[in-house]
Design a protein around this motif. Structure first.
Motif, short mmCIF file in Angstrom:
data_model
loop_
_atom_site.label_atom_id
_atom_site.label_comp_id
_atom_site.label_asym_id
_atom_site.label_seq_id
_atom_site.Cartn_x
_atom_site.Cartn_y
_atom_site.Cartn_z
N ILE A 95 31.92 -38.46 -16.82
CA ILE A 95 31.32 -38.19 -18.12
C ILE A 95 30.33 -39.30 -18.44
O ILE A 95 30.67 -40.48 -18.44
N ARG A 96 29.11 -38.90 -18.70
CA ARG A 96 28.06 -39.87 -18.98
C ARG A 96 27.46 -39.54 -20.35
O ARG A 96 26.57 -38.68 -20.46
N PRO A 97 27.94 -40.16 -21.44
CA PRO A 97 27.41 -39.87 -22.77
C PRO A 97 25.93 -40.27 -22.88
O PRO A 97 25.48 -41.21 -22.22
N ASP A 98 25.21 -39.56 -23.74
CA ASP A 98 23.80 -39.90 -24.01
C ASP A 98 23.65 -40.07 -25.52
O ASP A 98 23.61 -39.10 -26.28
N ALA A 99 23.59 -41.33 -25.95
CA ALA A 99 23.47 -41.64 -27.38
C ALA A 99 22.04 -41.99 -27.77
O ALA A 99 21.80 -42.46 -28.89
N SER A 100 21.09 -41.78 -26.88
CA SER A 100 19.71 -42.21 -27.15
C SER A 100 19.10 -41.46 -28.32
O SER A 100 18.39 -42.05 -29.15
N THR A 101 19.35 -40.15 -28.45
CA THR A 101 18.80 -39.37 -29.56
C THR A 101 19.36 -39.85 -30.89
O THR A 101 18.64 -39.96 -31.89
N MET A 128 17.51 -47.29 -11.03
CA MET A 128 18.77 -46.56 -11.20
C MET A 128 19.83 -47.38 -11.94
O MET A 128 20.89 -46.86 -12.28
N LYS A 129 19.55 -48.65 -12.20
CA LYS A 129 20.58 -49.53 -12.73
C LYS A 129 21.04 -49.13 -14.12
O LYS A 129 22.21 -49.33 -14.49
N ASP A 130 20.16 -48.56 -14.94
CA ASP A 130 20.53 -48.21 -16.32
C ASP A 130 20.92 -46.74 -16.48
O ASP A 130 21.20 -46.30 -17.59
N GLN A 131 20.98 -46.00 -15.39
CA GLN A 131 21.23 -44.57 -15.51
C GLN A 131 22.69 -44.21 -15.79
O GLN A 131 22.99 -43.06 -16.07
N SER A 132 23.56 -45.17 -15.70
CA SER A 132 24.95 -44.92 -16.07
C SER A 132 25.24 -45.37 -17.49
O SER A 132 26.37 -45.22 -17.98
N GLN A 133 24.23 -45.91 -18.19
CA GLN A 133 24.40 -46.41 -19.55
C GLN A 133 24.12 -45.31 -20.57
O GLN A 133 23.22 -44.49 -20.36
N PRO A 134 24.84 -45.27 -21.69
CA PRO A 134 24.67 -44.20 -22.66
C PRO A 134 23.51 -44.41 -23.63
O PRO A 134 23.28 -43.56 -24.49
N PHE A 135 22.78 -45.52 -23.50
CA PHE A 135 21.73 -45.83 -24.48
C PHE A 135 20.34 -45.41 -24.04
O PHE A 135 19.38 -45.61 -24.78
N VAL A 136 20.23 -44.88 -22.83
CA VAL A 136 18.93 -44.41 -22.34
C VAL A 136 19.09 -42.97 -21.85
O VAL A 136 20.17 -42.57 -21.41
N PRO A 137 18.03 -42.17 -21.94
CA PRO A 137 18.11 -40.78 -21.46
C PRO A 137 18.37 -40.75 -19.95
O PRO A 137 17.94 -41.63 -19.21
N LEU A 138 19.06 -39.73 -19.52
CA LEU A 138 19.35 -39.55 -18.11
C LEU A 138 18.16 -38.87 -17.43
O LEU A 138 17.77 -37.76 -17.79
N LYS A 139 17.58 -39.55 -16.45
CA LYS A 139 16.44 -39.00 -15.70
C LYS A 139 16.94 -38.03 -14.62
O LYS A 139 18.09 -38.12 -14.19
N PRO A 140 16.07 -37.13 -14.16
CA PRO A 140 16.48 -36.23 -13.07
C PRO A 140 16.96 -36.98 -11.83
O PRO A 140 17.95 -36.60 -11.21
#
Length: 324
Positions: A163-169, A186-198
C-alpha cells in the motif's frame, strides 16, 4: 478508705500503660502480617519462575506444541529461536503447529517458514489450522508434512500487497509543498508526499512481483506441486478448508486432536508422548517484570482488537495478509 484510694491510684496508673501496650501489640501484629504476606508473595513468585511455561523440568521425551496467533510481524526472532531450539533438542520428537493468523509481514513469514522447514527436515511437523491461516499464515504452514483444517477455515490468499498512500493532493489543498532531494529518480517513489510516477509504479510492481514469485516457490516446494499449478491458485483469493482440500493446499479436514493423533503415529511411542506447550517469551529478568507479566500485564493492556489493528498498521512495506 486508704485501700480504696490505693486501688484508684493503681487503676489510674494502669490505664495509660495498658493502652500503650495494646497499641504496640497491634503495630507488631500488622508488621508480622505484612512480612508474612510478603514472604507468601515471594514464595509464589519463586514457584512460578521455576515452573514457567517452556522451562523443562527434566529430559522428558515429548511433542512440542507451538501456537502462532494474530498478525505476523517482521520481528519474530523469539519465535524463530524457539523453533531452532526445538529442532536441536533430542527430547523433542515432533512439532504440532497451531495457526490462527491472517498473515502479516513477508519477512517475518519467511523467517518462521525457514525455521519450520529446517525443523521438518529432521522431525515431523503437523499443522492444525484454526479460524484463519491465510497469506503469510499459510506460508508458514507449507513446510509441514501434513496440514489439517476445519471445513470453515479461511486459508490460501497467496499473494503480496504493498500500500502506497498518496497525500500530495491533500498537501496542495492546504498549501503545503514537499520538496524531495534524492540520489536517484526512484528514491522518493515510495514516499506518500509526492505523486507516483509511471516508472515508480513499475518499479514498485517489480518488487511485489519478485516477492510473489518467492511466495509461490515456497508453497510449490512445501506442497510438492508444480509451480504453474500453484500460480494458478495464487491470485490472492482466500479458500475455505473444504475448497482447499481438492486443490492440495491442505491434506485433511480435521481438528487439532486429529492432527495430534496423526503426528503421534509418525513417531515411535508418539501416541503416548506428552504434548509440551512452547513459550516464545524469554524468562523475566526481574521480580517486577515477572509480577507485571503474570499478575498485572493484562490489566493495562489495550483490547485485543485494538492491539491487532495497531500491529497491522505498524507493518511497513510489502505484506502477505488477508485483506479486511
Amino acid at each position: 478508705m486508704e485501700q480504696a484510694d490505693n486501688r484508684a491510684e493503681a487503676g489510674n496508673g494502669a490505664g495509660p500503660a495498658s493502652d500503650d501496650t495494646r497499641v504496640a501489640y497491634r503495630l507488631q501484629r500488622r508488621r508480622l502480617l505484612f512480612w508474612r504476606v510478603l514472604a507468601l508473595v515471594a514464595c509464589v513468585a519463586a514457584f512460578w519462575m521455576l515452573f514457567l511455561p517452556g522451562h523443562r523440568q527434566g529430559p522428558t521425551d515429548s511433542i512440542a506444541r507451538l501456537e502462532i496467533k494474530g498478525i505476523i510481524s517482521d520481528r519474530m526472532q523469539a519465535t524463530v529461536e524457539a523453533i531452532d531450539r526445538l529442532a536441536s533438542d533430542p527430547h523433542t520428537h515432533g512439532l504440532l503447529l497451531v495457526i490462527d493468523s491472517p498473515g502479516g509481514g513477508v519477512t517475518g513469514g519467511v523467517a518462521i517458514h525457514d525455521a519450520i522447514e529446517s525443523f521438518a527436515a529432521r522431525k515431523p511437523v503437523a499443522v492444525s489450522m484454526q479460524g484463519v491461516a491465510a497469506s503469510a499464515g499459510y506460508m508458514i504452514a507449507a513446510p509441514a508434512r501434513r496440514i489439517f483444517a476445519y471445513p470453515s477455515t479461511i486459508t490460501g490468499s497467496i499473494g503480496v500487497i504493498m500500500i502506497r498512500p498518496d497525500a500530495s493532493t491533500l498537501l496542495e489543498r492546504i498549501g503545503v509543498t514537499a520538496d524531495t532531494i534524492t540520489s536517484g529518480p526512484m528514491k522518493d517513489q515510495s514516499q506518500p508526499f509526492v505523486p507516483l510516477k509511471p516508472e515508480g509504479r513499475a518499479m514498485l510492481q517489480g518488487v511485489v512481483d519478485d516477492l510473489f514469485d518467492q511466495f509461490v516457490a515456497i508453497v510449490a516446494k512445501g506442497r510438492h506441486r508444480p509451480m504453474e499449478e500453484i500460480r494458478k491458485l495464487a491470485d490472492g483469493r482466500p479458500y475455505t478448508g473444504r475448497q482447499a482440500l481438492p486443490l492440495h493446499l491442505v491434506d485433511q479436514l480435521g481438528d487439532e486432536k486429529q492432527a495430534r493423533l496423526w503426528l503421534g503415529a509418525q513417531i515411535r511411542d508418539g501416541k503416548t508422548m506428552p504434548v509440551r506447550e512452547v513459550s516464545t517469551q524469554k524468562p523475566p529478568k526481574t521480580v517486577w517484570e515477572f509480577i507485571h507479566r503474570h499478575f498485572g500485564g493484562d490489566w493495562f493492556a489495550m483490547p485485543e482488537a485494538l492491539r491487532q489493528f495497531a500491529r497491522y498498521h505498524a507493518l511497513d512495506g510489502a505484506v502477505a495478509i488477508l485483506p479486511r
